[in-house]
Design a protein around this motif. Structure first.
Motif, PDB file in Angstrom:
ATOM      1  N   GLU A  74       0.708  -1.135  -0.025  1.00  0.00           N
ATOM      2  CA  GLU A  74       0.034  -0.065   0.027  1.00  0.00           C
ATOM      3  C   GLU A  74       0.961   1.154  -0.012  1.00  0.00           C
ATOM      4  O   GLU A  74       0.612   2.282  -0.644  1.00  0.00           O
ATOM      5  CB  GLU A  74      -1.018   0.008   1.157  1.00  0.00           C
ATOM      6  CG  GLU A  74      -1.909  -0.896   1.290  1.00  0.00           C
ATOM      7  CD  GLU A  74      -1.428  -2.515   1.654  1.00  0.00           C
ATOM      8  OE1 GLU A  74      -0.383  -2.515   2.154  1.00  0.00           O
ATOM      9  OE2 GLU A  74      -2.405  -3.391   1.466  1.00  0.00           O
ATOM     10  N   MET A  78       0.914   4.333  -2.742  1.00  0.00           N
ATOM     11  CA  MET A  78       1.146   5.654  -2.376  1.00  0.00           C
ATOM     12  C   MET A  78       2.050   6.397  -3.070  1.00  0.00           C
ATOM     13  O   MET A  78       1.911   7.683  -3.309  1.00  0.00           O
ATOM     14  CB  MET A  78       1.032   5.745  -1.117  1.00  0.00           C
ATOM     15  CG  MET A  78      -0.347   5.179  -0.447  1.00  0.00           C
ATOM     16  SD  MET A  78      -1.916   5.908  -0.639  1.00  0.00           S
ATOM     17  CE  MET A  78      -1.963   7.329   0.494  1.00  0.00           C
ATOM     18  N   SER A 106      -6.157   5.496  -3.919  1.00  0.00           N
ATOM     19  CA  SER A 106      -5.195   5.988  -3.051  1.00  0.00           C
ATOM     20  C   SER A 106      -5.165   7.596  -3.033  1.00  0.00           C
ATOM     21  O   SER A 106      -4.974   8.229  -2.115  1.00  0.00           O
ATOM     22  CB  SER A 106      -3.965   5.467  -3.522  1.00  0.00           C
ATOM     23  OG  SER A 106      -3.537   5.795  -4.919  1.00  0.00           O
ATOM     24  N   ARG A 109      -7.790   8.652  -0.847  1.00  0.00           N
ATOM     25  CA  ARG A 109      -7.363   8.881   0.451  1.00  0.00           C
ATOM     26  C   ARG A 109      -6.566  10.203   0.751  1.00  0.00           C
ATOM     27  O   ARG A 109      -6.514  10.616   1.958  1.00  0.00           O
ATOM     28  CB  ARG A 109      -6.800   7.534   0.585  1.00  0.00           C
ATOM     29  CG  ARG A 109      -7.514   5.961   1.061  1.00  0.00           C
ATOM     30  CD  ARG A 109      -6.750   5.276   1.310  1.00  0.00           C
ATOM     31  NE  ARG A 109      -6.168   5.392   2.352  1.00  0.00           N
ATOM     32  CZ  ARG A 109      -5.134   4.522   3.103  1.00  0.00           C
ATOM     33  NH1 ARG A 109      -4.650   3.390   2.309  1.00  0.00           N
ATOM     34  NH2 ARG A 109      -4.199   4.715   4.239  1.00  0.00           N
ATOM     35  N   ARG A 110      -5.725  10.208  -0.160  1.00  0.00           N
ATOM     36  CA  ARG A 110      -4.711  11.606  -0.026  1.00  0.00           C
ATOM     37  C   ARG A 110      -5.663  12.874   0.003  1.00  0.00           C
ATOM     38  O   ARG A 110      -4.958  14.110   0.078  1.00  0.00           O
ATOM     39  CB  ARG A 110      -3.660  11.462  -1.061  1.00  0.00           C
ATOM     40  CG  ARG A 110      -2.618  10.478  -1.008  1.00  0.00           C
ATOM     41  CD  ARG A 110      -1.422  10.976  -1.543  1.00  0.00           C
ATOM     42  NE  ARG A 110      -1.481  10.755  -3.002  1.00  0.00           N
ATOM     43  CZ  ARG A 110      -1.413   9.806  -3.913  1.00  0.00           C
ATOM     44  NH1 ARG A 110      -1.208   8.898  -3.196  1.00  0.00           N
ATOM     45  NH2 ARG A 110      -1.426   9.730  -5.129  1.00  0.00           N
TER      46      ARG A 110
END
Length: 241
Positions: A74, A78, A106, A109-110
């Motif tokens: 993961e 990223m 991803s 999520r950022r």
């Protein structure tokens, strides 16, 4: 001289006590297409999986100068690594559109707000995916599934796109289309590691090439140079048609 994006030093990978990769080292530069050719069982897929963090390895892997060899998958995603596996691993019961959105997870999520720009880019690159955006991935043709797998990986806006046998099992016309898309990605500056058994097509699109045999690099150099090497021609290319 182009900036070094990925540096691999003395990479060893084993299945139990059986070592499969024996001290591989190479650099990948920004905007470069690097291809790895070789026979079945040479360790090509193992190399990609180890770079992705899918299996344990020894050695050093630097991405933009940052050591990533001890990072989980993961974390590598990223940081910009993206792998299109040989089996594509799509969610067959989900629509094309939803499969693509998963590729941007991803970035969501950022908290990136412009990830949807990539969706438009993928649809421009693969018009058929836009036409079939509501169709379940499991009902697509083999070529369309490969396009979806590449498109999903591009949704992460990777710094390095790794492709494992993208032409496997596809009809010749579709193979030509897939490699045309890879050439377009190259022209747009996408950095690619390409594992491919279609050595002729791979060497035509690549900047640099390695021949992986028995877990070691037997030959390496500019792709145009290897395409003229008598050993590569005899073993992997054969007479041109």
């Amino acid at each position: 001289m182009k900036e070094t994006l990925l540096r691999v030093k003395d990479l060893h990978v084993a299945y139990g006590k059986a070592e499969v990769l024996h001290g591989l080292s190479f650099d990948l530069h920004v905007g470069e297409v690097l291809t790895i050719i070789g026979p079945n069982g040479a360790g090509k897929t193992t190399l990609l999986n180890s770079l992705m963090g899918l299996m344990p390895m020894r050695g050093e892997v630097l991405l933009n100068g940052q050591p990533i060899q001890d990072m989980a998958l993961e974390s590598r995603v990223m940081l910009g690594l993206s792998l299109v596996p040989e089996r594509r691993e799509l969610f067959g019961s989900m629509p094309v559109h939803d499969n693509l959105l998963l590729g941007a997870y991803s970035r969501m999520r950022r908290g990136e707000r412009n990830w949807q720009d990539e969706l438009e880019y993928v649809y421009r690159l693969f018009p058929r995916l836009k036409e079939r955006s509501r169709q379940k991935a499991g009902t697509l043709s083999g070529g369309e599934r490969q396009m979806l797998a590449v498109g999903r990986a591009l949704m992460a806006k990777p710094s390095i796109l790794m492709l494992d046998e993208p032409s496997l099992g596809l009809a010749p016309l579709i193979v030509k289309e897939i490699f045309s898309i890879l050439a377009k990605l190259k022209s747009e500056g996408v950095t690619i590691i390409l594992v491919e058994q279609n050595a002729r097509a791979a060497l035509q699109v690549a900047d640099h090439a390695f021949v992986l045999e028995m877990g070691e690099f037997g030959l390496q150099g500019p792709a145009t140079q290897l395409a003229q090497d008598s050993r590569v021609i005899d073993t992997y290319l054969g007479p041109s048609k």
